[in-house]
Scaffold this motif. Sequence first.
Motif, mmCIF file in Angstrom:
data_model
loop_
_atom_site.group_PDB
_atom_site.id
_atom_site.type_symbol
_atom_site.label_atom_id
_atom_site.label_comp_id
_atom_site.label_asym_id
_atom_site.label_seq_id
_atom_site.Cartn_x
_atom_site.Cartn_y
_atom_site.Cartn_z
ATOM 1 N N HIS A 319 0.823 -1.208 0.000
ATOM 2 C CA HIS A 319 0.000 0.000 0.000
ATOM 3 C C HIS A 319 0.862 1.267 0.000
ATOM 4 C CE1 HIS A 319 -3.120 2.758 -0.170
ATOM 5 N NE2 HIS A 319 -2.386 3.463 0.647
ATOM 6 N N HIS A 368 -6.795 -2.383 4.090
ATOM 7 C CA HIS A 368 -7.993 -2.173 3.273
ATOM 8 C C HIS A 368 -7.988 -3.057 2.031
ATOM 9 C CE1 HIS A 368 -5.912 1.467 1.149
ATOM 10 N NE2 HIS A 368 -5.622 0.356 0.542
ATOM 11 N N HIS A 369 -6.863 -3.727 1.770
ATOM 12 C CA HIS A 369 -6.851 -4.722 0.690
ATOM 13 C C HIS A 369 -7.320 -6.077 1.188
ATOM 14 C CE1 HIS A 369 -4.638 -2.102 -2.076
ATOM 15 N NE2 HIS A 369 -4.042 -1.642 -0.997
HETATM 16 CU CU LIG Z 1 -4.015 0.387 -0.754
#
Ligand SMILES: [Cu+2]
Lengths: 616, 193, 337
Positions: A319, A368-369
Amino acid sequence: MRLFSYGLVRALVYGVIGLVAGMAVTMAVRAALGLAAWAAAPVSATGSIVGTLTFLWGVGAFTDWWSWARGAHAAEPPHHHRDGPEWPRYLNFDPNHRIIGVQYTVTSVIVMLTGGLLALTFRLELAQPGMQIMTTDTYNYLMSAHGIIMIAAILMGVGGMANFLIPMMIGAPDMAFPRVNALSYWIAVPGLIMVVSSLFTGGFDTGWTGYPPLGVKAPLGAQFFYLGVFVVGLSSIIGSVNYIVTIIKMRAPGMTWFRMPIFVWGMFATALIQLIATQFIGMAFLMVVLERLLGMGFFDPAKGGDVVLFQHIFWFYSHPAVYVFILPGLGVISELLPVFVRKPLFGYKWVALSSMFIALVGFLVWAHHMFATGLGMVLNNAFMVTTLLVAVPTGVKFFSWLATLWGGKITFETPMLFVLGSWVIFLIGGLSGPTNAFIATDLYVHDTYFVVAHFHHTMFGGFVFPFFAAIYYWFPKATGRMYSERLGKIHFWLMLVGFHLMTIAMFWIGLHGMRRRIADYDPTQGFGPWQTVTTTGAYLVGIGVTIFVINMIRSARRGEVAVPNPWRSMSPEWQLPSPPPDGNFETPPEVIGDPYDYGLAGASYVRVAAPSAAGH
Amino acid sequence: MAAHTAAHAAPRFNKLALNRLGLWLFMLSETMIFIILLVTRFVLFGTGMPEGIEVDQLLGLVITILLLASSISAYRAETAMAHGNRDAFQRNMLLTIIMGTVFLLAVVAWEWPLAPHHGLHLQEGFGIVFFAMTGMHAFHVLTGVLMLIIVYLNGRNGAYSPESYWGVEATVKYWHFVDLVWVFFYPALYLLN
Amino acid sequence: MRKLALPLALTVILSVVAVMWVQRATLTAAPAAAEAAAVDSLLRLEFYILAVFFVLCMVFFLYSLWAFRRRAGETGDGAHFHSHTGLEIAWTVVPVIIVVAMGYHGARVIADLKAVDVPKSADDLEVIVTGQQWSWTFEYPEQGVATTDLVLPSGRSVYFRLRAVDVIHSFWVPEFRLKMDTIPGKENVLRLTPNQVGEFKVRCAELCGTRHAYMESPVRVLEAADFQAWMDEEVKIANDPTKAGPKVAGQFGCIGCHSIDGSKLVGPTWKGLAGHDVSLADGSTVTADDDYLRESIVDPSAAIVEGYADNVMPRDFATRMTEKQIADVIAYIKTLK
Ligand SMILES: [Cu+2]
Ligand code: HEA
Ligand code: HEA
Ligand code: CUA
């Protein structure tokens, strides 16, 4: 042999010798241990590691350190004399930041063409439901390689912009550690070769994310992919040390933090992320390789491992890495807008700090993945809120750019067109982010083409378009020649139209349930026509990029000789001759004003002593 | 390492300051490797030690003391060079190298072959993190020892002086770093129960 | 500034247009579960906000490009201004407020759905979903039934326990909206309430290798009464050894390799196997009693039949089949005289 005087040629020859020798030795050791001599995985693993080292040895990366280790004082690298042609420098281990910047940039474009070619190939398959031209395995290999190769291209492009620009922009003679700098470029080359060669050694069908257990079961190509990324990661880390030290310690007299060109701020935030986060993808991939080679069950529940642990480690890099992809690009946007608008950058301080804020918050959002892996409500909600918070500093940038445009005298040369294009594309990409951030809606759009469209928008808007803008803008600086404005404009319009054809259809079918990473899709869902549109758009982009390549090659050889400061920029690099001499500034430039005081009569940013003809 | 641009840089930049900052950043980055390994250990096996694992406590204690002692001798080598005391420098360097090498051998040549008898298997269970952590640490010790040897040999040939001994300083700092990592690994691998 | 009037007016008008479009457009696949309403309305709310921001930015952007373009013959620079503290605070604080409020709302929506991270409640129908390369199996543990099609009653909440055998897969019926990964070594749960009678598909949403694209299984949502009838039939089959065995053999692909009529396929025929002597590859002979049959299924490598290769028969049936299924198929083999 003349050919052998080129570092690249030497490196390739040495690299192949090292590869073969490494494999032979491994086989001998295995035979001595009573194992079957040939086992593709371990033999090729050691072979490619040895090959990487001999590649670097061949190019001359170790020459100075070796003589230092043997007690000699490090020799000064050969000074370049301006009598011979300059191009051989680009094929050698050369510590000059400008040369390294161009090396990185050209490599990035080549790698991007490779990844793009793969995309154009598998897009043909996707144009219609049913399998027409390849097997599902081939599709998976091409798709996975496309993802990682493009990301490698971005990392190279970031290195290119950083190397070419940072020292000139802050008024330094070079990077803090020129030799380490050259190493950071050259070590990436064998890494890239490994990543691309994965396609020819069996491929890997895991996507660029390489999740185990699939990654453990994937064909041999996966090993090259993991090791290649590991090596490219080393390059990122080494490079970032250099950027940070250079920016902290080597700014010109009078250049306070808030008087630096804004691009340097973007690069500073980027380098911090690279320095800290890159080890995570390296370790994640190393652990998978160890599981593949030695059976160490880090991610195998039957052996006490944990499948989801990999994803935490992986995304803790990947990220923040997406902000590595965009922060330099957003820096380019902020850098070029004032020049073409002829007005100061609005809210400089806030724009500069927003990069730091994005970098910091970027470390707190990785899961959030992973909403669909069942993390539990508390974690899910925490990551949802932190993710949404990133919208705030990004919004600050967008609004400040709008205010920069307001009241200007705007012109539309090719670099500016690309800046404006990236503005629109990144806006759409960024605005599609929050939909993924809300848990309830992400559990719907996760792993659909909505996400695919989201990240192509962010990466084209945050990197590809700004990168093209940067190449056009600093092309005269690097080559002393001007590109063709007409071809540049054609390139731009083809890319803009083609790209939107490609992704708007992706958004739509994604919302209606088109899964990503599938070679074939259910014809009853009615996605066929949309997919055809996407493929058409992709080919327009492809044509545009081809025109770009032609433009660059032609202009570098026969373009009009550029005037010293074609954009009437106040930035230090434009006060130098093009291309600048080694060591850049004869005497350190002196900062006497703010970086973007366009429109203020008599304002100037730096005072540069008129450079004499040659560097030394 | 004199920079290519030394001619320009000499008056304006304190090369030593650049080097120091670079080294700190590099070590910061390396720290992440060890953090990841620690996290892996705690995520997979909690804060205790799984059943059936009997690590060699005595060996662990001895090599830990050895490594800490080597940090002291490394420090003394550095200060010796700073004061121009070459003999003390050579002596302490050699001592450090020996202790480092013994540590390395104790882990790789002694403890690893015995590990399976203590319930530590390379492929499964606690053995995975045991081998991964000691292995990654041993790799850093190995590079550290190689650097120490180079610096020792260069020093013997008169390469450093009290005014200029960056090579010594860097190597010794790196050695402290490697030792510090072990200070965290030792309890995680041996003491927790 | 007078110049602001036009873009502001345009922003308002176009925002209304955009919001109305979002309101009317069919943004998602046709819904078929109770959860879809909340997900779709959250999505619409997000899109309203995003549309307004998009319009605001684009209008000012395009307006500036037009209004502040350099006209032919113009020289000189733009207006010289740097910053405006009030504006900058505003465009930092307003998004913060929106984001925090929306974050709170988003957390409420997912909590109210009671779909993920929740315990099973008494009247949920429990279904164990197992993903393997590249097919799904569904078990109804309370009824003792296992199938390859997912059949569900309309209007009753279903508690899915999600498991995986080999690699990660993801359980997703787009019409039901929410998806959840099936992960080796970890059980995830998902609670959904189908409310539309019809036929759908479970579509694996996590890359899982060669046939990931085709890892789809039919889903049938039936009226409660029809579902009960279907279930009664399945229970009957499950309790009838002559029917349960063939079903299991079909479901796990045994009959792809083993014939029941004496012909030789990839594996030895089952006809006349039970109770007879089998010669093994290592030269020994065993009698095919219950224990031998069981062992051959859960650990095929333990004894290799003469003339056949090791490592052909899948070795993961022990994890994929329930005890009852193994017993059923053995009973079935014993009927094949
Ligand atoms: Cu991300
Ligand atoms: C350059 C790369 C880049 C960038 C910049 C971003 C930016 C963002 N991304 Fe993206 N993302 C990717 C690259 C990127 N992403 C990739 C590659 C993947 C897929 C990986 C894979 O699985 O293969 C991904 C996937 C991804 C996911 C997981 C999706 C899934 O798999 O289910 C999520 C979830 O939260 C997410 C969110 C966001 C958010 C909130 C931002 C934010 O930073 C965006 C912020 C910007 C704005 C919001 C616009 C400007 C702001 C305003 C105009 C102010 C007003 C706005 C509001 C108040 C909302 N991204
Ligand atoms: C910078 C990053 C980047 C860029 C620029 C692109 C560019 C493109 N991408 Fe890519 N994409 C990713 C990053 C990127 N992508 C990532 C990370 C993934 C995820 C992978 C995964 O799921 O694991 C992905 C996945 C992905 C998918 C989803 C696949 C799937 O889920 O099954 C698709 C589908 O259409 C796609 C399409 C395209 C297309 C058509 C282009 C086009 O824009 C390409 C345009 C073409 C060129 C730029 C090259 C032109 C070259 C020529 C014309 C040849 C000339 C040759 C010479 C002169 C030598 N990409
Ligand atoms: Cu199972 Cu994809």
